[in-house]
Design a protein around this motif. Structure first.
Motif, PDB file in Angstrom:
ATOM      1  N   CYS A  52      -7.013   0.414   3.833  1.00  0.00           N
ATOM      2  CA  CYS A  52      -7.295  -0.289   2.576  1.00  0.00           C
ATOM      3  C   CYS A  52      -8.622   0.159   1.972  1.00  0.00           C
ATOM      4  CB  CYS A  52      -7.318  -1.796   2.828  1.00  0.00           C
ATOM      5  SG  CYS A  52      -5.699  -2.497   3.176  1.00  0.00           S
ATOM      6  N   LEU A  63       0.834  -1.199   0.000  1.00  0.00           N
ATOM      7  CA  LEU A  63       0.000   0.000   0.000  1.00  0.00           C
ATOM      8  C   LEU A  63       0.875   1.259   0.000  1.00  0.00           C
ATOM      9  CD1 LEU A  63      -2.768   1.319   0.093  1.00  0.00           C
ATOM     10  CD2 LEU A  63      -2.750   1.040   2.586  1.00  0.00           C
ATOM     11  N   ALA A  97      -6.786  -7.278   0.318  1.00  0.00           N
ATOM     12  CA  ALA A  97      -5.759  -7.392   1.357  1.00  0.00           C
ATOM     13  C   ALA A  97      -6.272  -8.332   2.435  1.00  0.00           C
ATOM     14  CB  ALA A  97      -5.436  -6.024   1.950  1.00  0.00           C
ATOM     15  N   LEU A 117     -11.009  -5.643   2.077  1.00  0.00           N
ATOM     16  CA  LEU A 117     -10.309  -6.124   3.266  1.00  0.00           C
ATOM     17  C   LEU A 117     -10.958  -7.404   3.756  1.00  0.00           C
ATOM     18  CD1 LEU A 117      -8.222  -5.658   5.562  1.00  0.00           C
ATOM     19  CD2 LEU A 117     -10.021  -4.389   6.767  1.00  0.00           C
ATOM     20  N   ILE A 127      -9.547  -0.982  -1.759  1.00  0.00           N
ATOM     21  CA  ILE A 127      -9.001  -2.329  -1.587  1.00  0.00           C
ATOM     22  C   ILE A 127      -9.913  -3.103  -0.647  1.00  0.00           C
ATOM     23  CG2 ILE A 127      -7.028  -3.701  -0.812  1.00  0.00           C
ATOM     24  CD1 ILE A 127      -5.273  -1.232  -1.387  1.00  0.00           C
TER      25      ILE A 127
END
Length: 414
Positions: free
Chosen positions: A58, A21, A39, A65, A63
């Motif tokens: 995230c 990241l 992630a 999680l 992203i």
């Protein structure tokens, strides 16, 4: 070595998401550009030395999680996110298992992961292929883990090394042949997970009717794409194996890592040695069907005195299915201890092999001094307290794995 720039369909962060990241932010990341970025926050059992949870860092950058408790990264991703005919880049070698669904998955440096997050593209070497031809089908009490051991014993690593040196390029193992259609996607994943161990860049199975059924059961039919080799596609080498000729094998972890062939032994070579600890589960060594087989084989049995039976179910989905079918209760009644799907469990850091006692067996990876086995061989050890050939059970068990799978992603935040 020829390099090509390609689109990264998925970015999967499982080993050090924070570092990737940070690289992405340095490359100008605002929102992740690939089709999917995930992630995995894998630390379930936290201590003062554990890093803080990934949390909003995230999510604010697009992203997905996956929280602790969802399971180990490879099986969870296979169930919920992996898609055939896509490219995934990752920082976790165990995710080579995703090739079982027909998704090419390669480990790349952290800086390249950051570029993939920010730009959606990566530059990587153009690989060469080795065709792994499978024929026949597995016999009773022989697991796909034994097939992976057989490839190591046949020194597939030497073939990979030779092709790499001759072509000055990384190697992808492409599995196929008539025997492949008898393997489920989860079994194919276990074979693909072997790729890093033999020095291959990645491994890949075709995306066929087996893949389509798997995705339908996961309620992800729209993710399916057919993937088969082009007619006349060139391979650097072709190696073959009759699945019906494979016997139960074990891998001894204390062997020299530079000589993998010597680490593989027939079960009979260790037969009779006492066992004091087993770990059933982990990230890439057991399928849902094998968990049902072990529960059936051990029903009404009890672990020997002083025996430690650890159960690390690979994913929450598998745990729910086992619970609903009553198989989890059978395993617990046998004496299994249900433990968290934490990567330190699979590595032996949380539950190290006991010193000076019997052997420690696992269906996944163990530190030096442990032995890696198939689920059927592990079941024999639980039933008898010693290593032995699982074919001594004599009567094969027939299990029915439920097709209606729970897909409630309670531990997944988007």
């Amino acid at each position: 070595m020829t390099s090509i720039e390609v689109k990264a369909d998925q970015v999967v962060l499982a080993r050090d998401p924070r570092a990737a990241l940070a690289e992405g932010l340095a490359a100008g990341l605002k929102k992740a550009t690939p089709e999917l970025a995930v992630a995995y926050d894998t630390i379930c059992v936290r201590d003062p030395q554990s890093p803080p949870s990934l949390g909003a860092d995230c999510l604010s950058h697009g992203i997905t999680l996956v929280r602790p408790g969802a399971g180990f990264a490879a099986p969870v991703h296979l169930e919920r996110f992996a898609s055939p005919a896509r490219l995934a880049v990752t920082d976790e070698p165990r995710l080579a298992a995703l090739g079982g669904i027909g998704m090419l998955t390669v480990v790349v440096p952290t800086a390249m992961l950051g570029q993939a997050l920010a730009k959606g593209r990566v530059k990587m070497p153009s690989p060469r292929s080795i065709h792994v031809q499978l024929t026949g089908r597995l016999r009773p009490f022989v697991g796909v883990r034994d097939v992976a051991f057989e490839w190591i014993r046949r020194d597939l690593a030497a073939v990979v090394k030779r092709v790499c040196a001759a072509c000055h390029a990384p190697v992808v193992l492409e599995f196929g042949g008539p025997g492949a259609r008898f393997l489920s996607v989860s079994e194919r994943a276990i074979l693909c997970a072997m790729a890093p161990r033999v020095g291959a860049w990645a491994a890949l199975f075709p995306s066929d009717e087996r893949t389509e059924v798997f995705l339908r059961d996961e309620r992800r039919s729209k993710a399916h794409r057919s993937l088969v080799p082009d007619g006349g596609a060139p391979f650097e080498e072709v190696v073959s194996l009759d699945l019906g000729g494979v016997d139960p094998l074990v891998m001894t972890a204390e062997s020299d890592e530079t000589d993998l062939v010597s680490s593989i032994h027939p079960v009979r070579d260790l037969a009779g040695k006492p066992v004091s600890q087993v770990l059933l589960g982990g990230g890439s060594g057991v399928t849902l069907r094998e968990l049902f087989v072990v529960a059936t084989l051990l029903k009404s049995k009890r672990v020997p005195k002083g025996f430690d039976f650890l159960l690390a179910v690979p994913s929450r989905q598998m745990l729910e299915v086992l619970a609903e079918a009553g198989a989890l209760a059978d395993l617990i009644a046998t004496g299994a201890r249900l433990v968290e799907p934490d990567p330190r469990v699979a590595s032996g850091a949380l539950y190290p092999p006991p010193a000076g006692a019997g052997l420690s067996l696992s269906t996944g990876d163990l530190p030096r001094g442990g032995v890696v086995v198939s689920a059927e061989t592990l079941a024999y050890a639980v039933a008898t307290g010693k290593i032995g050939d699982p074919r001594a059970f004599k009567r094969p068990v027939r299990v029915t794995v439920p097709r209606a799978l729970p897909t409630d992603d309670v531990f997944v935040h988007r």
